[in-house]
Write an enzyme that holds these catalytic residues in place. Structure first.
Site, PDB file in Angstrom:
ATOM      1  N   SER A 144      45.536  47.294  62.225  1.00 46.60           N
ATOM      2  CA  SER A 144      45.390  47.085  60.765  1.00 46.60           C
ATOM      3  C   SER A 144      46.579  46.283  60.236  1.00 46.60           C
ATOM      4  CB  SER A 144      45.369  48.444  60.057  1.00 46.60           C
ATOM      5  OG  SER A 144      45.423  48.280  58.653  1.00 46.60           O
ATOM      6  N   TYR A 157      48.911  56.775  57.686  1.00 50.25           N
ATOM      7  CA  TYR A 157      48.077  55.807  58.409  1.00 50.25           C
ATOM      8  C   TYR A 157      48.900  54.661  59.027  1.00 50.25           C
ATOM      9  CZ  TYR A 157      44.107  52.422  58.688  1.00 50.25           C
ATOM     10  OH  TYR A 157      43.176  51.477  59.075  1.00 50.25           O
TER      11      TYR A 157
END
Ligand code: NAD
Length: 259
Positions: A144, A157
């Site tokens: 990501s 995250y």
């Protein structure tokens, strides 16, 4: 129909939704036999049947939780029996865990790390021995932009996604001389069910959608298929000298320092 993955067998986790589903669809269209792994057996089975009908390729669904090494091993063995040795692994299963760092429960930390970081490692450990035996294998981890830049309010995250890029680089170097390539892709905001759910949780979803698009240099949010094409390139032999690296697919957003 073009065929960029002829005679290849690909295993894709998180194949029941969003980016994973787009990758499974594109890979079947490009000549691969596809093993679709996900928690959600029913949706994934329906997709596998549809892909098989559309592409004529063998496509099977496996219900497997990536955080459970024994379950993963069992499903990988079944997939190999049905489809042959795994040439390509795409680690796409992931979850958003965004919390206040001081209010974070241990269970949420654990779930974030188990699904987003340990899960890919569980899959790699299951397929790698077979790849090493044949001195051939391509692995792509879906990381990501959160693995590169920090967006406040998204903890923990980004910790897991930084770790996943580290895993990619570390193992990519470790096995490079034995015919294995391991790379990652770092998508920016991509319109998937997970992104829709996040937008829906915002006080004004439509205003947030517009704000997100405006933040991007290209002024639009990404599509799952745009990530799938990057995965296709990395997983194919076209990318045979690309290893232990990461490709950002974020419309240029992460290169901006200031508006
Ligand atoms: P999604 O929620 O639409 O799909 C994720 C899939 O993973 C689901 O089908 C879910 O069932 C599966 N999954 C979750 N936990 C699992 C587990 N323990 N075992 C097996 N399967 C499991 O999400 P998406 O937006 O398509 O995201 C796919 C990947 O891309 C994730 O790794 C995510 O972190 C990453 N990513 C997404 C975006 C985005 O904007 N959508 C941006 C950057 C990175």
């Amino acid at each position: 129909m073009s065929s960029r993955l002829p005679n290849k067998t690909a295993l894709i986790t998180g194949a029941g939704s969003g980016i994973g589903s787009a990758i499974a669809t594109l890979f079947a269209q490009q000549g691969a036999r596809v093993a679709l792994f996900d928690l959600d057996g029913e949706t994934t089975e329906a997709l596998a049947a549809e892909l098989k009908q559309q592409s004529g390729q063998h496509c099977f669904a496996y219900s497997a939780d990536v955080t459970q090494p024994e379950e993963v091993q069992r499903a990988v063995s079944e997939a190999q029996q049905a489809l042959g040795p795994i040439d390509i692994l795409i680690n796409c299963a992931g979850v958003n865990v965004f919390r206040d760092p001081l209010a974070l429960e241990d269970d949420d930390w654990q779930r974030c790390m188990e699904v987003n970081l340990k899960g890919p490692y569980n899959l790699i450990r299951s397929v790698l021995p077979g790849m090493l035996a044949r001195q051939y294998g391509n692995i792509v981890n879906v990381a990501s932009v959160h693995g590169h830049k920090i967006i406040p309010g998204a903890f923990p995250y980004p910790v897991a996604k930084h770790g996943l890029i580290g895993l990619t680089r570390s193992l990519g170097v470790e096995y490079a001389s034995q015919g294995i390539r391991i790379n990652s892709i770092s998508p920016g905001l991509i319109m998937t069910p997970a992104a829709e759910a996040w937008l829906a949780s915002c006080p004004d979803p439509q205003a947030e959608r517009e704000r997100q698009a405006a933040l991007l240099p290209c002024k639009r949010i990404g599509e799952p298929q745009e990530v799938a094409y990057t995965a296709l390139f990395l997983a194919s032999d076209e990318a045979r000298f690309i290893n232990a690296t990461d490709i950002l697919v974020d419309g240029g957003r992460s290169q901006i320092y200031h508006e």
